[in-house]
Design an enzyme around this catalytic site. Structure first.
Site, short mmCIF file in Angstrom:
data_model
loop_
_atom_site.label_atom_id
_atom_site.label_comp_id
_atom_site.label_asym_id
_atom_site.label_seq_id
_atom_site.Cartn_x
_atom_site.Cartn_y
_atom_site.Cartn_z
CE LYS A 190 -32.57 0.57 13.94
NZ LYS A 190 -31.13 0.67 13.65
NE ARG A 200 -32.47 -0.65 6.46
CZ ARG A 200 -33.42 -1.52 6.76
NH1 ARG A 200 -34.05 -2.16 5.79
NH2 ARG A 200 -33.75 -1.73 8.02
CD GLU A 229 -35.35 -4.72 23.29
OE1 GLU A 229 -34.33 -4.29 23.85
OE2 GLU A 229 -35.33 -5.63 22.44
CE LYS A 244 -33.59 4.58 13.17
NZ LYS A 244 -32.36 3.90 12.95
CB SER A 270 -34.20 8.30 6.19
OG SER A 270 -34.53 6.94 6.31
C1 PBG Z 1 -28.34 1.26 11.37
C2 PBG Z 1 -29.29 2.38 11.44
C3 PBG Z 1 -30.44 2.58 10.68
C4 PBG Z 1 -30.90 3.85 10.99
C5 PBG Z 1 -30.05 4.39 11.96
N1 PBG Z 1 -29.07 3.47 12.23
C6 PBG Z 1 -31.09 1.73 9.64
C7 PBG Z 1 -31.39 0.33 9.92
O1 PBG Z 1 -31.49 -0.12 11.05
O2 PBG Z 1 -31.52 -0.38 8.93
C8 PBG Z 1 -32.10 4.52 10.36
C9 PBG Z 1 -32.09 5.99 10.31
C10 PBG Z 1 -33.11 6.60 9.42
O3 PBG Z 1 -33.90 5.93 8.74
O4 PBG Z 1 -33.11 7.84 9.36
N2 PBG Z 1 -28.41 0.29 12.32
#
Ligand code: PBG
Length: 320
Positions: A190, A200, A229, A244, A270
């Site tokens: 991630k 967010r 990882e 991600k 997102s």
């Molecule tokens: C929280 C989390 C995030 C996302 C999924 N779980 C955001 C972040 O790490 O700040 C992002 C999902 C998306 O952008 O669609 N840990």
């Protein structure tokens, strides 16, 4: 080569990979209270749903052949504190939505994020001490959060926090609490990314977040590190791994999928969703075609499936 592209039937005949509703995981946002869906400004077509609305979404997902919904809570500032205590509340929003869905739609899978960001006053995924996110203390709370979610009926625990060693601790905590069947899909690679911005907004942590997440999420220059990882998460007991964001990291998706032969998922974030919707909204690209092409790219890269806000629309299109 062009003989194989001449007609629709021959293209279908030789197509190497295809997207199915079975490949899709649908992330949905849950909020307190009843009533109508509340639109997320930066994600046209995405809404914050009441618990009841989540049940309806799960029914829709099941009817479309989508195997899993992922739940994310919108939490106002009143329920947040420095330690993300609300994460451990067995009656928090995510747990209530999970129970309601399990009761009404027992045959759909539920994925819950393990991370503290929806619950902390500073918007970070772990515990903040003297300006630093502390690892082991955060992991301890994350383990308890995972058990609380499994107790509510969550099928897949998705640690998205990126603390070190959390998968092993969560696996042990789940087993000890009698949740040996709970699956773990770790956010193995991630990245600290600009593509999470609209998410967010949706969970209410954008304006709260102090600083950035670069001391725990990965640096976008790194690929070898993604392999390390994934290796660690798998050794620690992850059943499935995830990369991600999605499209900007397709090289990582492909590499992990082929290197580990583990079910590897991609999260079309997102920001990726917002990019396509914004361009389509301006008439600059064709929305449906861009949606299907981007989702299919994950399958071609070797992913077992995709988390995407397009899931219900794509599944409906595939059913036609
Ligand atoms: C929280 C989390 C995030 C996302 C999924 N779980 C955001 C972040 O790490 O700040 C992002 C999902 C998306 O952008 O669609 N840990």
């Amino acid at each position: 080569m062009r003989r194989l592209r001449r007609t629709d039937w021959v293209r279908r005949l030789v197509r190497e990979t295809r997207l199915l509703p079975d490949d899709l995981i649908w992330p949905i946002f849950v909020r307190e209270g009843g009533g109508e869906p509340v639109p997320v400004a930066s994600m046209p077509g995405v809404f914050r749903l009441s618990v009841e609305g989540c049940v309806e979404a799960a029914l829709r997902a099941r009817d479309l052949g989508i195997p899993v919904v992922a739940l994310f809570p919108f939490t106002g500032t009143e329920k947040r504190d420095e330690f993300g205590t609300e994460a451990l509340n067995a009656h928090n929003l995510v747990c209530r939505a999970t129970r309601a869905i399990k009761k009404a739609v027992p045959d759909i899978g539920i994925l819950c994020d393990v991370a503290l960001d929806p619950y902390t006053s500073h918007g970070h995924d772990g515990i903040l001490r003297e300006g630093r996110i502390v690892n082991d203390e955060s992991v301890e709370i994350l383990c308890r959060q995972a058990v609380v979610q499994a107790e509510a009926g969550c099928d897949i625990i998705g640690p998205s926090d990126m603390m070190d060693g959390r998968v092993a601790c969560i696996r042990a905590a789940l087993d000890e609490a009698g949740h040996g069947d709970a699956l773990i899909m770790s956010y193995a690679a991630k990245y600290a990314s600009a593509f999470y911005g609209p998410f967010r907004d949706a969970v209410g942590s954008n304006t709260l977040l102090k600083g950035d997440k670069r001391t725990y999420q990965m640096d976008y220059g790194n690929a070898e590190e993604a392999v390390r990882e994934a290796e660690q998460d798998i050794a620690e007991g992850a059943d499935m791994i995830m990369v991600k964001p999605g499209l900007p990291y397709l090289d990582i998706v492909s590499r992990l999928a082929h290197e580990f032969a583990m079910p590897t998922f991609a999260y079309q974030t997102s920001g990726e969703y917002a990019m396509i919707m914004a361009a389509a909204g301006n008439g600059w690209l064709e929305e449906e075609r861009a949606m299907m092409e981007s989702l299919s790219a994950f399958k071609r890269a070797g992913a077992a499936g995709v988390l995407s806000y397009f899931s219900p629309r794509a599944a409906a299109l595939l059913a036609r």
